[in-house]
Design a protein around this motif. Sequence first.
Motif, PDB file in Angstrom:
ATOM      1  N   LYS A  39      -4.508 -42.840  -7.326  1.00 33.74           N
ATOM      2  CA  LYS A  39      -3.543 -42.518  -8.388  1.00 33.74           C
ATOM      3  C   LYS A  39      -2.216 -43.233  -8.176  1.00 33.74           C
ATOM      4  O   LYS A  39      -1.510 -43.545  -9.130  1.00 33.74           O
ATOM      5  CB  LYS A  39      -3.288 -41.009  -8.419  1.00 33.74           C
ATOM      6  CG  LYS A  39      -4.306 -40.212  -9.171  1.00 33.74           C
ATOM      7  CD  LYS A  39      -3.841 -38.767  -9.215  1.00 33.74           C
ATOM      8  CE  LYS A  39      -4.778 -37.896 -10.004  1.00 33.74           C
ATOM      9  NZ  LYS A  39      -4.345 -36.495 -10.022  1.00 33.74           N
ATOM     10  N   SER A  40      -1.881 -43.493  -6.914  1.00 32.36           N
ATOM     11  CA  SER A  40      -0.599 -44.136  -6.620  1.00 32.36           C
ATOM     12  C   SER A  40      -0.520 -45.547  -7.198  1.00 32.36           C
ATOM     13  O   SER A  40       0.557 -46.107  -7.350  1.00 32.36           O
ATOM     14  CB  SER A  40      -0.365 -44.179  -5.110  1.00 32.36           C
ATOM     15  OG  SER A  40      -1.421 -44.872  -4.469  1.00 32.36           O
ATOM     16  N   LYS A  92       0.205 -50.165 -12.024  1.00 35.37           N
ATOM     17  CA  LYS A  92       1.639 -50.385 -11.837  1.00 35.37           C
ATOM     18  C   LYS A  92       2.001 -51.859 -11.789  1.00 35.37           C
ATOM     19  O   LYS A  92       3.137 -52.229 -12.043  1.00 35.37           O
ATOM     20  CB  LYS A  92       2.112 -49.672 -10.564  1.00 35.37           C
ATOM     21  CG  LYS A  92       2.135 -48.166 -10.736  1.00 35.37           C
ATOM     22  CD  LYS A  92       2.662 -47.464  -9.520  1.00 35.37           C
ATOM     23  CE  LYS A  92       2.651 -45.960  -9.758  1.00 35.37           C
ATOM     24  NZ  LYS A  92       3.048 -45.188  -8.579  1.00 35.37           N
ATOM     25  N   ASP A  93       1.001 -52.707 -11.469  1.00 38.96           N
ATOM     26  CA  ASP A  93       1.289 -54.145 -11.454  1.00 38.96           C
ATOM     27  C   ASP A  93       1.136 -54.770 -12.842  1.00 38.96           C
ATOM     28  O   ASP A  93       1.252 -55.977 -13.012  1.00 38.96           O
ATOM     29  CB  ASP A  93       0.391 -54.861 -10.436  1.00 38.96           C
ATOM     30  CG  ASP A  93      -1.089 -54.810 -10.801  1.00 38.96           C
ATOM     31  OD1 ASP A  93      -1.447 -54.275 -11.878  1.00 38.96           O
ATOM     32  OD2 ASP A  93      -1.907 -55.296  -9.992  1.00 38.96           O
ATOM     33  N   LEU A 109      -9.293 -36.998  -9.893  1.00 40.78           N
ATOM     34  CA  LEU A 109      -9.252 -36.127  -8.721  1.00 40.78           C
ATOM     35  C   LEU A 109      -7.804 -35.956  -8.248  1.00 40.78           C
ATOM     36  O   LEU A 109      -6.876 -36.473  -8.872  1.00 40.78           O
ATOM     37  CB  LEU A 109     -10.115 -36.717  -7.609  1.00 40.78           C
ATOM     38  CG  LEU A 109     -11.575 -36.971  -7.996  1.00 40.78           C
ATOM     39  CD1 LEU A 109     -12.288 -37.789  -6.932  1.00 40.78           C
ATOM     40  CD2 LEU A 109     -12.298 -35.654  -8.219  1.00 40.78           C
ATOM     41  N   LEU A 110      -7.637 -35.259  -7.147  1.00 38.17           N
ATOM     42  CA  LEU A 110      -6.298 -34.983  -6.639  1.00 38.17           C
ATOM     43  C   LEU A 110      -5.548 -36.268  -6.289  1.00 38.17           C
ATOM     44  O   LEU A 110      -4.381 -36.418  -6.629  1.00 38.17           O
ATOM     45  CB  LEU A 110      -6.382 -34.076  -5.407  1.00 38.17           C
ATOM     46  CG  LEU A 110      -5.050 -33.613  -4.828  1.00 38.17           C
ATOM     47  CD1 LEU A 110      -4.282 -32.775  -5.840  1.00 38.17           C
ATOM     48  CD2 LEU A 110      -5.284 -32.815  -3.563  1.00 38.17           C
ATOM     49  N   GLY A 131      -6.939 -40.614 -27.706  1.00 42.34           N
ATOM     50  CA  GLY A 131      -5.529 -40.791 -28.037  1.00 42.34           C
ATOM     51  C   GLY A 131      -4.571 -40.102 -27.074  1.00 42.34           C
ATOM     52  O   GLY A 131      -3.368 -40.345 -27.121  1.00 42.34           O
ATOM     53  N   THR A 132      -5.083 -39.252 -26.189  1.00 42.65           N
ATOM     54  CA  THR A 132      -4.198 -38.597 -25.214  1.00 42.65           C
ATOM     55  C   THR A 132      -3.951 -39.538 -24.042  1.00 42.65           C
ATOM     56  O   THR A 132      -4.627 -40.562 -23.888  1.00 42.65           O
ATOM     57  CB  THR A 132      -4.811 -37.284 -24.695  1.00 42.65           C
ATOM     58  OG1 THR A 132      -6.045 -37.576 -24.034  1.00 42.65           O
ATOM     59  CG2 THR A 132      -5.038 -36.305 -25.826  1.00 42.65           C
ATOM     60  N   LYS A 133      -2.962 -39.192 -23.228  1.00 40.26           N
ATOM     61  CA  LYS A 133      -2.671 -40.047 -22.086  1.00 40.26           C
ATOM     62  C   LYS A 133      -2.155 -39.219 -20.918  1.00 40.26           C
ATOM     63  O   LYS A 133      -1.627 -38.121 -21.091  1.00 40.26           O
ATOM     64  CB  LYS A 133      -1.667 -41.130 -22.462  1.00 40.26           C
ATOM     65  CG  LYS A 133      -0.362 -40.618 -23.001  1.00 40.26           C
ATOM     66  CD  LYS A 133       0.473 -41.782 -23.528  1.00 40.26           C
ATOM     67  CE  LYS A 133       1.731 -41.243 -24.206  1.00 40.26           C
ATOM     68  NZ  LYS A 133       2.532 -42.303 -24.795  1.00 40.26           N
ATOM     69  N   ASP A 134      -2.335 -39.753 -19.723  1.00 39.57           N
ATOM     70  CA  ASP A 134      -1.792 -39.189 -18.484  1.00 39.57           C
ATOM     71  C   ASP A 134      -0.872 -40.228 -17.878  1.00 39.57           C
ATOM     72  O   ASP A 134      -1.255 -41.388 -17.698  1.00 39.57           O
ATOM     73  CB  ASP A 134      -2.905 -38.868 -17.474  1.00 39.57           C
ATOM     74  CG  ASP A 134      -3.673 -37.602 -17.831  1.00 39.57           C
ATOM     75  OD1 ASP A 134      -3.101 -36.746 -18.511  1.00 39.57           O
ATOM     76  OD2 ASP A 134      -4.844 -37.485 -17.411  1.00 39.57           O
ATOM     77  N   ILE A 135       0.351 -39.805 -17.551  1.00 43.65           N
ATOM     78  CA  ILE A 135       1.316 -40.693 -16.913  1.00 43.65           C
ATOM     79  C   ILE A 135       1.441 -40.268 -15.453  1.00 43.65           C
ATOM     80  O   ILE A 135       1.664 -39.096 -15.164  1.00 43.65           O
ATOM     81  CB  ILE A 135       2.684 -40.621 -17.627  1.00 43.65           C
ATOM     82  CG1 ILE A 135       2.516 -41.018 -19.094  1.00 43.65           C
ATOM     83  CG2 ILE A 135       3.702 -41.511 -16.932  1.00 43.65           C
ATOM     84  CD1 ILE A 135       3.731 -40.780 -19.939  1.00 43.65           C
TER      85      ILE A 135
END
Length: 199
Positions: free
Chosen positions: A59-60, A25-26, A38-39, A70-74
């Motif tokens: 994750k935060s 995020k930075d 993980l969770l 090529g896939t992504k997680d937002i």
Amino acid sequence: MRKLLPLLFFLTSFISYSQDLLTLKDGTDIESKILEVLLHDVKYKKFNNLNGPTFTIPKSSILIIRYENGTKDIFDIPISQTVLAEPLPKPPTSSELYQMGATDAYSNYRAGNSGRGATFFTSLISPIIGLIPAIACSSNSPRDGNLNFPNSELKKNPSYYSGYKHKATRIKKGQIWKNWGIALGINVTAITLLVKGQY
């Protein structure tokens, strides 16, 4: 040279997708190999040291993960757009609270004397005279101080209170009339024995 351009393009795209890219995020980018999502955390190794230590990041702190395929997680999705794993429990309806009150009254209300004793002893003398305390006592609801509510917070709910008090009133009436019936039965038995004894 033109023949080499497609080959260079292919190699560039292959190289750019040969590792996972963590964007924090930075704004920091970390070339990595994602091991586990993980969770609450993500485990990864740095791409330039795959035999090195395993890192864990919350994750935060992550904005996006771009995987080598090529896939992504937002991860920076507003809470209003997320789907909760378990829906929040619905508050009980008025009828459910009423039923809960009736059930609790059945388990917790103790009528005490509530006119049962007066009905019983008066009815032993005369079942007809015994009707007077039976009717008088059973026509009144139990006082709140005698209800023995198990939960003072639920007592404030009108539906719960109504269900509890209605059931407690029925229990009280039932016990009073049961005592009147017992006294009547004793009287009938005594009269029957007396009549039989005379013959």
